[in-house]
Enzyme design. Sequence first.
Site, PDB file in Angstrom:
ATOM      1  CD  GLN A   1       0.583  -2.341  16.950  1.00  0.00           C
ATOM      2  OE1 GLN A   1       0.512  -1.132  17.766  1.00  0.00           O
ATOM      3  NE2 GLN A   1       1.324  -2.146  16.111  1.00  0.00           N
ATOM      4  CE  LYS A  17      -5.262  -9.178   8.585  1.00  0.00           C
ATOM      5  NZ  LYS A  17      -5.256  -7.977   9.599  1.00  0.00           N
ATOM      6  CG  ASP A  70      -5.220  -4.534   8.394  1.00  0.00           C
ATOM      7  OD1 ASP A  70      -5.319  -5.331   7.673  1.00  0.00           O
ATOM      8  OD2 ASP A  70      -4.096  -4.294   8.823  1.00  0.00           O
ATOM      9  N   GLY A  75      -6.874  -5.460  13.992  1.00  0.00           N
ATOM     10  CA  GLY A  75      -6.513  -6.537  13.124  1.00  0.00           C
ATOM     11  C   GLY A  75      -7.320  -6.314  11.674  1.00  0.00           C
ATOM     12  CD  GLU A  89      -2.320  -1.248   2.574  1.00  0.00           C
ATOM     13  OE1 GLU A  89      -3.685  -1.879   2.905  1.00  0.00           O
ATOM     14  OE2 GLU A  89      -1.951  -0.775   3.609  1.00  0.00           O
ATOM     15  CB  VAL A 123      -8.494   0.422   8.572  1.00  0.00           C
ATOM     16  CG1 VAL A 123      -9.886  -0.277   8.953  1.00  0.00           C
ATOM     17  CG2 VAL A 123      -8.559   1.888   8.139  1.00  0.00           C
ATOM     18  NE  ARG A 144       0.139   4.991  11.359  1.00  0.00           N
ATOM     19  CZ  ARG A 144      -0.884   3.610  11.059  1.00  0.00           C
ATOM     20  NH1 ARG A 144      -1.562   2.896  11.561  1.00  0.00           N
ATOM     21  NH2 ARG A 144      -0.941   3.541   9.647  1.00  0.00           N
ATOM     22  CG  ASP A 196      -0.876 -15.295  19.522  1.00  0.00           C
ATOM     23  OD1 ASP A 196      -0.963 -14.066  19.095  1.00  0.00           O
ATOM     24  OD2 ASP A 196      -0.862 -16.362  18.784  1.00  0.00           O
TER      25      ASP A 196
END
Length: 347
Positions: free
Chosen positions: A140, A232, A228, A226, A56, A294, A112, A161
């Site tokens: 993350q 998904k 994004d 998640g 992207e 996102v 960020r 997880d």
Amino acid sequence: MTRFIDVPDLQRWLRQRGVAAVLVDLAAAIRQDFLRWEAFEKSPRVASHSPVGVIELMPACDGVLYGFKYVNGHPKNAREGKLTVMAFGLLAEVDSGYPLLLSEMTLTTALRTAATSALAAQAMARPGSRCMALIGNGAQSEFQALAFHALLGIDRIQAYDVDPAGTARLRRNLAQVPGLRIEAMPSVEAAVAGADIITTVTADKRQATILSDAMVPPGVHLNAVGGDCPGKTELDPAILARARVVVEFAPQTRAEGEIQQMAADFPVTELWQVLAGQAPGRGSASEVTVFDSVGFALEDFAALRFLYAQAVPAGVGRDLALVPRLDDPRDLFSLVSTPGLALAGTA
């Protein structure tokens, strides 16, 4: 000259300043730019999708500075010993087009994203929230945990997880953070039990139901990170149907976020409206709230602006000859010509 900040440069600065302190300051910078919402040229990111991931480009401009980020998302990379997400970015002055800063943004994107999550939660979670469920303990997770601890006072994290090694790493990495307790939980259901805030940050590129409607009691704030990209997601649509949903930039989130599962006219509020006091982040203590995050280019712009304002004066990075310096700016060929030698092809 263009300032260049690579990963080792940023590592040294973060270790000197402290990650938590940087997250607090970065959240303030992101807030400042969201409050200048009307000053920005805004557009959804440009995405190139493949069966295994996405690449992207994310541009933003406020008329004075222009920034963009290149970023990928390849869930399979973790199985190959590579990062799922990596990025770099550039900040330039609009007046001349000259680049001011070229920077790594893999670490910066994690910073960020976490700072934006906590910034939204400050306006949306119930006051006094202290326990957070953290579903997905990948790259993350530490940043999310530190941001919520530093900005909201979260002191207990219930982590889960599918790979127990991820949770073990999270606990090991943050074991020395004062006032923060991280517990490994055996299931999603166990992790969300009693949590004030639920953060979902899983990586698989598929429409999944990480959280069912029955798992989310009244009053909980969901930080959905998640989901994004198209195809998904992480949340049961029934959760969204009964929640107050806040997004970054609605045209992008409707294609990429959790609300891609909802009708095109599903009501949402943009984060800048909440931060500016134009809309509430929460209507009551019993309301379920969702930050459908996102990632938006304005956040990357703010991060690049923050790095240029904070790190460059501190001597972080080095100058890079990215643009030629010429005595005669029209004589670009002087960079490759050799005085006194005939050009190829002449007698």
